[in-house]
Design an enzyme around this catalytic site. Sequence first.
Site, PDB file in Angstrom:
ATOM      1  N   HIS A  21       1.218  -6.017  -0.938  1.00 51.71           N
ATOM      2  CA  HIS A  21       2.631  -6.012  -0.602  1.00 51.71           C
ATOM      3  C   HIS A  21       2.912  -4.809   0.282  1.00 51.71           C
ATOM      4  O   HIS A  21       2.383  -3.729   0.016  1.00 51.71           O
ATOM      5  CB  HIS A  21       3.487  -5.947  -1.882  1.00 51.71           C
ATOM      6  CG  HIS A  21       4.875  -6.416  -1.660  1.00 51.71           C
ATOM      7  ND1 HIS A  21       5.826  -5.634  -1.054  1.00 51.71           N
ATOM      8  CD2 HIS A  21       5.466  -7.604  -1.921  1.00 51.71           C
ATOM      9  CE1 HIS A  21       6.941  -6.323  -0.965  1.00 51.71           C
ATOM     10  NE2 HIS A  21       6.750  -7.519  -1.476  1.00 51.71           N
ATOM     11  N   ASP A  72       4.029 -13.532  -6.291  1.00 51.78           N
ATOM     12  CA  ASP A  72       3.557 -14.903  -6.101  1.00 51.78           C
ATOM     13  C   ASP A  72       2.309 -15.216  -6.902  1.00 51.78           C
ATOM     14  O   ASP A  72       1.916 -16.367  -7.010  1.00 51.78           O
ATOM     15  CB  ASP A  72       3.265 -15.148  -4.613  1.00 51.78           C
ATOM     16  CG  ASP A  72       4.542 -15.162  -3.822  1.00 51.78           C
ATOM     17  OD1 ASP A  72       5.512 -15.746  -4.308  1.00 51.78           O
ATOM     18  OD2 ASP A  72       4.576 -14.566  -2.736  1.00 51.78           O
TER      19      ASP A  72
HETATM   20  N1  COA Z   1      -6.341  -9.544   0.455  1.00 59.08           N
HETATM   21  C1  COA Z   1      -7.296  -8.742   0.963  1.00 59.08           C
HETATM   22  N2  COA Z   1      -7.018  -7.598   1.608  1.00 59.08           N
HETATM   23  C2  COA Z   1      -5.742  -7.231   1.718  1.00 59.08           C
HETATM   24  C3  COA Z   1      -4.707  -8.026   1.203  1.00 59.08           C
HETATM   25  C4  COA Z   1      -5.052  -9.218   0.546  1.00 59.08           C
HETATM   26  N3  COA Z   1      -4.113 -10.034   0.031  1.00 59.08           N
HETATM   27  N4  COA Z   1      -3.522  -7.444   1.465  1.00 59.08           N
HETATM   28  C5  COA Z   1      -3.808  -6.308   2.132  1.00 59.08           C
HETATM   29  N5  COA Z   1      -5.148  -6.181   2.284  1.00 59.08           N
HETATM   30  C6  COA Z   1      -5.857  -5.083   2.950  1.00 59.08           C
HETATM   31  C7  COA Z   1      -5.739  -5.243   4.465  1.00 59.08           C
HETATM   32  O1  COA Z   1      -6.790  -6.036   4.972  1.00 59.08           O
HETATM   33  C8  COA Z   1      -5.805  -3.832   4.931  1.00 59.08           C
HETATM   34  O2  COA Z   1      -7.154  -3.413   4.888  1.00 59.08           O
HETATM   35  P1  COA Z   1      -7.753  -2.393   6.016  1.00 59.08           P
HETATM   36  O3  COA Z   1      -6.918  -1.144   5.829  1.00 59.08           O
HETATM   37  O4  COA Z   1      -9.159  -2.245   5.640  1.00 59.08           O
HETATM   38  O5  COA Z   1      -7.503  -3.055   7.328  1.00 59.08           O
HETATM   39  C9  COA Z   1      -5.068  -3.061   3.831  1.00 59.08           C
HETATM   40  O6  COA Z   1      -5.183  -3.868   2.658  1.00 59.08           O
HETATM   41  C10 COA Z   1      -3.605  -2.812   4.131  1.00 59.08           C
HETATM   42  O7  COA Z   1      -2.954  -4.060   4.303  1.00 59.08           O
HETATM   43  P2  COA Z   1      -1.950  -4.429   5.460  1.00 59.08           P
HETATM   44  O8  COA Z   1      -2.407  -5.685   6.136  1.00 59.08           O
HETATM   45  O9  COA Z   1      -1.665  -3.244   6.331  1.00 59.08           O
HETATM   46  O10 COA Z   1      -0.668  -4.767   4.626  1.00 59.08           O
HETATM   47  P3  COA Z   1       0.700  -5.342   5.192  1.00 59.08           P
HETATM   48  O11 COA Z   1       1.760  -4.512   4.578  1.00 59.08           O
HETATM   49  O12 COA Z   1       0.700  -5.454   6.677  1.00 59.08           O
HETATM   50  O13 COA Z   1       0.698  -6.819   4.615  1.00 59.08           O
HETATM   51  C11 COA Z   1       0.953  -8.612   3.132  1.00 59.08           C
HETATM   52  C12 COA Z   1       1.305  -7.164   3.412  1.00 59.08           C
HETATM   53  C13 COA Z   1       1.786  -9.086   1.959  1.00 59.08           C
HETATM   54  C14 COA Z   1       1.304  -9.488   4.358  1.00 59.08           C
HETATM   55  C15 COA Z   1      -0.562  -8.713   2.807  1.00 59.08           C
HETATM   56  O14 COA Z   1      -0.846  -7.930   1.691  1.00 59.08           O
HETATM   57  C16 COA Z   1      -1.001 -10.163   2.585  1.00 59.08           C
HETATM   58  O15 COA Z   1      -1.296 -10.873   3.540  1.00 59.08           O
HETATM   59  N6  COA Z   1      -1.058 -10.611   1.280  1.00 59.08           N
HETATM   60  C17 COA Z   1      -1.421 -11.979   0.967  1.00 59.08           C
HETATM   61  C18 COA Z   1      -0.236 -12.903   1.151  1.00 59.08           C
HETATM   62  C19 COA Z   1       0.768 -12.775   0.026  1.00 59.08           C
HETATM   63  O16 COA Z   1       0.437 -12.825  -1.135  1.00 59.08           O
HETATM   64  N7  COA Z   1       2.056 -12.647   0.421  1.00 59.08           N
HETATM   65  C20 COA Z   1       3.151 -12.577  -0.516  1.00 59.08           C
HETATM   66  C21 COA Z   1       3.817 -11.252  -0.492  1.00 59.08           C
HETATM   67  S1  COA Z   1       5.037 -11.152  -1.784  1.00 59.08           S
END
Ligand code: COA
Length: 385
Positions: A266, A322
């Site tokens: 998140h 979720d």
């Molecule tokens: N699975 C695997 N790795 C994850 C992850 C996940 N669900 N969420 C974050 N990471 C990793 C990223 O790859 C990144 O790694 P890196 O630093 O080695 O590149 C690191 O954690 C930081 O994540 P980041 O992509 O910068 O987070 P964000 O704030 O841009 O994205 C979300 C947040 C929610 C979009 C992301 O966590 C995600 O796609 N989650 C899955 C979808 C989901 O469940 N969404 C519902 C949210 S309520």
Amino acid sequence: MSEYLPGLAGVPATKSNISDIDGEKGILSYRGYPIEQLAEQSSFEETALLLLDGHLPTAAQLAKFDEQLHENLRVKYNIREMMKNLPATGHPMEMLQTAVASLGMFYPGSECLTGADVCEDLNYIHNMTVKIMARVGTIVAMWEHIRNGYDPIEPRDDLSYAENFLYMLNGNEPDPILAKIMDVCLILHAEHTINASTFAVLVTGSTLASPYSVVASAIGTLSGPLHGGANQKVLEMLEDIGSPDRVEKYIDKKLANKEVIWGMGHREYKTKDPRATILEKLVDQFMEQKGSALNPMFEIARKVEKVCEDRLASKGVYANVDFYSGILYHEMGIPADQFTSIFAIARTAGWLAHWREQLADNRIFRPTQVYNGESVRNYIPIDKR
Ligand code: COA
């Protein structure tokens, strides 16, 4: 020029009094009230009014709101006919966006949206809020019947919002435990600061578009798998894994391929999402009350969470809301492609609270960009290219 931050991470897009997140400590509050207390003691209707008005309602205020919601639960015959003409194979979120946008034609109202910067007509805002909030649940439940070739089930005046939704969905008197769980799920999903769909509310609301357009644009934004669409993906992932002993291999393969694990991570929380903790407990209680052994899906989920904690905690990635909601909806017999629609029903309360806040101090959103394209150049006629 100010610094460009992808995804506007950390950039305040508005000032708001509605909800607050402490992502380090894992605290979420609506109007200052911790989500745990609301989940335990409030109802979705009361929480919606709290979000909208900023204070806990009196018994009379809540009763009036409840009455208004009941008066607005039914949708016009022509909307049902329109829905019958949508493809049954379409995604429920696309249907919901279409149907909510169409409400603007069937129940118009833009008295306050005159071009003045401020709208403080609380009657107008309340009327539009109940017109939309009441009907989103009805529309989602109606679709389940229409897409299967049946007539929808009429709402009842003696049921709460959550009860009515389950009743219209299943046609049975709702089980009190399931109705309570649905009510809590609606409370937990009702609001969450400036997430992507709420940002869409602010942007659309700032143009003084109708609240139907505001909510329809938010529904479209919520539908993506990185936002509300994740709860459907979580269930598909758990089904795909199939058994607890396959979890480790599955997760490691996903991570090696740089794929996301649905329901994890998140932007705001660097610890476990407090809503996931509440939902996890609800799943536990539900299993206990049902007197059944641990549901295999839940067992797989627990293992996924444990393995992910091991692999991803160092990045601040933990279970989000979720992760467990889909398991509960699945237990209620709700199809996976309807999960995000339930999220939308709940979030409509928060979206409309933000719409109200935006209208009270409006300025049209018009950010800037960092232009990386060509400098101005002369047009080349087609025969000279
Ligand atoms: N699975 C695997 N790795 C994850 C992850 C996940 N669900 N969420 C974050 N990471 C990793 C990223 O790859 C990144 O790694 P890196 O630093 O080695 O590149 C690191 O954690 C930081 O994540 P980041 O992509 O910068 O987070 P964000 O704030 O841009 O994205 C979300 C947040 C929610 C979009 C992301 O966590 C995600 O796609 N989650 C899955 C979808 C989901 O469940 N969404 C519902 C949210 S309520």
